[in-house]
Design a protein around this motif. Structure first.
Motif, PDB file in Angstrom:
ATOM      1  N   UNK A   1       0.837  -1.194   0.000  1.00 39.06           N
ATOM      2  CA  UNK A   1       0.000   0.000   0.000  1.00 39.06           C
ATOM      3  C   UNK A   1       0.876   1.248   0.000  1.00 39.06           C
ATOM      4  N   UNK A   2       1.917   1.257   0.800  1.00 37.10           N
ATOM      5  CA  UNK A   2       2.832   2.404   0.833  1.00 37.10           C
ATOM      6  C   UNK A   2       3.451   2.630  -0.544  1.00 37.10           C
ATOM      7  N   UNK A   3       3.897   1.565  -1.203  1.00 36.06           N
ATOM      8  CA  UNK A   3       4.485   1.669  -2.545  1.00 36.06           C
ATOM      9  C   UNK A   3       3.469   2.269  -3.513  1.00 36.06           C
ATOM     10  N   UNK A   4       2.261   1.753  -3.464  1.00 34.16           N
ATOM     11  CA  UNK A   4       1.237   2.188  -4.400  1.00 34.16           C
ATOM     12  C   UNK A   4       0.840   3.647  -4.167  1.00 34.16           C
ATOM     13  N   UNK A   5       0.717   4.058  -2.895  1.00 28.65           N
ATOM     14  CA  UNK A   5       0.380   5.451  -2.589  1.00 28.65           C
ATOM     15  C   UNK A   5       1.486   6.395  -3.055  1.00 28.65           C
ATOM     16  N   UNK A   6       2.733   5.994  -2.897  1.00 29.49           N
ATOM     17  CA  UNK A   6       3.849   6.814  -3.381  1.00 29.49           C
ATOM     18  C   UNK A   6       3.803   6.964  -4.897  1.00 29.49           C
TER      19      UNK A   6
ATOM     20  N   UNK B   1      -9.788   9.809   5.166  1.00 23.79           N
ATOM     21  CA  UNK B   1     -11.146  10.103   5.620  1.00 23.79           C
ATOM     22  C   UNK B   1     -12.064  10.210   4.410  1.00 23.79           C
ATOM     23  N   UNK B   2     -13.075   9.376   4.372  1.00 23.07           N
ATOM     24  CA  UNK B   2     -14.103   9.397   3.331  1.00 23.07           C
ATOM     25  C   UNK B   2     -13.534   9.481   1.912  1.00 23.07           C
ATOM     26  N   UNK B   3     -12.602   8.595   1.628  1.00 20.48           N
ATOM     27  CA  UNK B   3     -12.066   8.506   0.279  1.00 20.48           C
ATOM     28  C   UNK B   3     -11.005   9.533  -0.067  1.00 20.48           C
ATOM     29  N   UNK B   4     -10.559  10.318   0.905  1.00 19.90           N
ATOM     30  CA  UNK B   4      -9.516  11.319   0.668  1.00 19.90           C
ATOM     31  C   UNK B   4      -8.262  10.894   1.436  1.00 19.90           C
ATOM     32  N   UNK B   5      -7.171  10.712   0.716  1.00 20.00           N
ATOM     33  CA  UNK B   5      -5.901  10.324   1.332  1.00 20.00           C
ATOM     34  C   UNK B   5      -4.967  11.511   1.314  1.00 20.00           C
ATOM     35  N   UNK B   6      -4.306  11.748   2.446  1.00 21.13           N
ATOM     36  CA  UNK B   6      -3.277  12.777   2.565  1.00 21.13           C
ATOM     37  C   UNK B   6      -2.020  12.110   3.094  1.00 21.13           C
ATOM     38  N   UNK B   7      -0.933  12.281   2.380  1.00 20.19           N
ATOM     39  CA  UNK B   7       0.352  11.781   2.865  1.00 20.19           C
ATOM     40  C   UNK B   7       0.890  12.836   3.817  1.00 20.19           C
ATOM     41  N   UNK B   8       1.036  12.457   5.075  1.00 20.11           N
ATOM     42  CA  UNK B   8       1.485  13.391   6.108  1.00 20.11           C
ATOM     43  C   UNK B   8       2.993  13.355   6.292  1.00 20.11           C
ATOM     44  N   UNK B   9       3.582  12.182   6.109  1.00 24.42           N
ATOM     45  CA  UNK B   9       5.015  12.008   6.313  1.00 24.42           C
ATOM     46  C   UNK B   9       5.573  11.157   5.170  1.00 24.42           C
TER      47      UNK B   9
END
Length: 111
Positions: A21-26, A71-79
């Protein structure tokens, strides 16, 4: 494209879900040039080839570590740095090949 597909298949077979998941989000973040984007858990589960409850669990692990907010389909990368450390080596292999072939990766990090 072949490298991305082959590496993704190997990654899906060998690595834990939260590292995948981390790889894919990046990768999504790089392509969209943003650290904020809309993605549902259902869509992520289809892209990673897992059941939705698995995505929920993996996203919760990353969220509790303060790496992402979801939250509700919204992803934010914080770090981003922590997300890169959580990701497997597959992310860098795919990104290096992308840059080698297309040579257009921005030096500017997504915001």
């Amino acid at each position: 494209m072949y490298t991305q597909i082959a590496q993704g298949v190997a990654c899906n077979r060998l690595h834990k879900l939260e590292t995948r998941l981390a790889r894919w989000l990046l990768t999504v973040s790089e392509r969209l040039e943003s650290d904020e984007f809309p993605l549902t858990q259902e869509f992520i589960s289809q892209m990673l080839g897992v059941r939705r409850p698995g995505v929920t669990e993996a996203a919760n692990i990353l969220s509790q570590a303060g790496i992402i907010s979801y939250h509700r389909g919204q992803i934010n990368i914080l770090n981003r740095e922590a997300l890169e450390k959580t990701s497997c080596e597959c992310y860098q292999i795919i990104e290096d090949e992308y840059v080698r072939l297309l040579g257009n990766k921005s030096k500017k990090r997504p915001k």
